[in-house]
Design a protein around this motif. Structure first.
Motif, PDB file in Angstrom:
ATOM      1  N   UNK A   5      14.106  66.131  88.677  1.00  0.00           N
ATOM      2  CA  UNK A   5      13.510  66.535  87.402  1.00  0.00           C
ATOM      3  C   UNK A   5      12.255  67.373  87.567  1.00  0.00           C
ATOM      4  N   UNK A   6      11.295  66.890  88.351  1.00  0.00           N
ATOM      5  CA  UNK A   6      10.044  67.656  88.421  1.00  0.00           C
ATOM      6  C   UNK A   6      10.223  68.955  89.202  1.00  0.00           C
ATOM      7  N   UNK A   7      11.216  68.992  90.071  1.00  0.00           N
ATOM      8  CA  UNK A   7      11.514  70.249  90.765  1.00  0.00           C
ATOM      9  C   UNK A   7      12.195  71.232  89.813  1.00  0.00           C
ATOM     10  N   UNK A   8      13.038  70.725  88.928  1.00  0.00           N
ATOM     11  CA  UNK A   8      13.660  71.584  87.921  1.00  0.00           C
ATOM     12  C   UNK A   8      12.622  72.107  86.931  1.00  0.00           C
ATOM     13  N   UNK A 230      13.872  71.479 101.108  1.00  0.00           N
ATOM     14  CA  UNK A 230      13.935  70.564 102.246  1.00  0.00           C
ATOM     15  C   UNK A 230      13.236  69.236 101.982  1.00  0.00           C
ATOM     16  N   UNK A 231      12.202  69.263 101.147  1.00  0.00           N
ATOM     17  CA  UNK A 231      11.490  68.012 100.849  1.00  0.00           C
ATOM     18  C   UNK A 231      12.382  67.037 100.096  1.00  0.00           C
ATOM     19  N   UNK A 232      13.401  67.576  99.394  1.00  0.00           N
ATOM     20  CA  UNK A 232      14.324  66.733  98.650  1.00  0.00           C
ATOM     21  C   UNK A 232      15.187  65.908  99.606  1.00  0.00           C
ATOM     22  N   UNK A 233      15.525  66.491 100.766  1.00  0.00           N
ATOM     23  CA  UNK A 233      16.330  65.781 101.753  1.00  0.00           C
ATOM     24  C   UNK A 233      15.600  64.534 102.245  1.00  0.00           C
ATOM     25  N   UNK A 238      15.862  58.464 101.969  1.00  0.00           N
ATOM     26  CA  UNK A 238      15.391  57.078 101.947  1.00  0.00           C
ATOM     27  C   UNK A 238      16.290  56.187 101.100  1.00  0.00           C
ATOM     28  N   UNK A 239      17.026  56.814 100.172  1.00  0.00           N
ATOM     29  CA  UNK A 239      17.934  56.071  99.301  1.00  0.00           C
ATOM     30  C   UNK A 239      19.391  56.180  99.764  1.00  0.00           C
ATOM     31  N   UNK A 243      21.388  65.615  99.380  1.00  0.00           N
ATOM     32  CA  UNK A 243      21.529  66.637  98.347  1.00  0.00           C
ATOM     33  C   UNK A 243      22.791  67.454  98.588  1.00  0.00           C
ATOM     34  N   UNK A 244      23.512  67.741  97.521  1.00  0.00           N
ATOM     35  CA  UNK A 244      24.757  68.503  97.655  1.00  0.00           C
ATOM     36  C   UNK A 244      25.011  69.263  96.361  1.00  0.00           C
ATOM     37  N   UNK A 245      24.975  70.580  96.426  1.00  0.00           N
ATOM     38  CA  UNK A 245      25.230  71.381  95.242  1.00  0.00           C
ATOM     39  C   UNK A 245      26.706  71.735  95.129  1.00  0.00           C
TER      40      UNK A 245
END
Length: 275
Positions: A5-8, A230-233, A238-239, A243-245
């Motif tokens: 969300x905050x990246x969007x 890359x920070x999203x990875x 951790x969960x 990420x996969x588009x």
């Protein structure tokens, strides 16, 4: 979704507000989206559970394949198959050999139907009998295995890996065909002889069905930008998520259809669907 969300926000120049709508495997949230104005301002975070499994298990008021406009997949994740060290095996080959000698089968714990689907496939491909014991959550399932009540668990990496690292559980394989970047030291299904098994969980974003194609295209492009961060990875890793588009909204729609067709057949074959 908060990680997206905050990246969007930065990509779209608009603030994304998350509304948590719990219940019925997230299908209640889907209903709200189906009824929303198709203007691109109301999106739904769906998953393989809500878009593939729940429609077979529940009587829904909408068709998950037509009532929502697929925008893009956003994550993928493999489940992990593990057994207690008390079971006395060190790898999947040893597990299969021992399981074939179990007259009543091997009892395994899960916290939702999504984890039963790869178990059904493992049983068929490996020629062994697996008997499901359902639990309310992952922690409760792990406790049962650690306590010696059942020998086996299928669940998420964050739930199981700490106990693998502590030496109380033995990781047998991932349910994805190839190794997952989240658990690179665990063999994928194809490596242990489970040819044809590629059972993964996923999340994706959807809009109301009549959302204009140009709006869907704009949202799709924004998501691909975020997925490449890359920070999203690191945050999602951790969960247990990667990420996969999607190549396009149409490609995501085809992916959902394929997932639906394949999993509906497995669910019905296993007798998991209501008659």
């Amino acid at each position: 979704m908060r990680q997206f969300a905050f990246r969007l926000d930065a990509v779209l120049g608009a603030r994304n507000v998350i509304e948590n709508v719990a219940g019925a495997s997230s299908t209640l949230a889907a209903v709200q989206t189906v009824r929303a104005e198709p203007d691109g301002h109301t999106l739904y975070l769906g998953s393989n559970v809500s878009q593939v499994i729940a429609p077979v298990m529940l009587k829904l008021s909408y068709d998950p394949l037509t009532a929502l406009a697929p925008i893009s997949q956003v994550t993928t994740s493999s489940s992990l198959v593990a057994v207690s060290t008390r079971y006395g095996v060190k790898n999947f080959a040893e597990f299969v050999a021992k399981a074939k000698a179990e007259p009543d089968g091997v009892f395994y714990g899960t916290s939702n139907v999504g984890f039963q689907i790869p178990a059904v496939q493992i049983s068929r491909i490996a020629g062994i009998k697996l008997v499901n014991v359902p639990f309310k959550g992952g922690a409760e399932t792990v406790t049962a295995v650690l306590g010696g009540n059942i020998p086996m668990i299928i669940g998420t990496p964050p739930t199981i890996l700490p106990h693998v690292e502590a030496g109380s559980l033995v990781a047998l394989c991932a349910t994805s065909a190839e190794r997952s970047s989240v658990m690179p030291n665990i063999p994928g299904a194809s490596e242990v002889g489970l040819k044809g098994l590629d059972s993964v969980a996923w999340f994706g974003l959807f809009a109301p069905a009549k959302t204009p194609s140009d709006i869907v295209a704009k949202l799709h492009a924004a998501i691909q930008t975020v997925v490449s961060d890359k920070s999203l990875y690191q945050a999602l890793g951790k969960e247990g998520l990667e990420p996969r588009g999607s190549e396009s909204p149409e490609a995501f729609a085809r992916f959902q259809r394929k997932e639906y067709d394949e999993n509906v057949a497995i669910i019905r074959e296993a007798g998991l669907a209501p008659t």
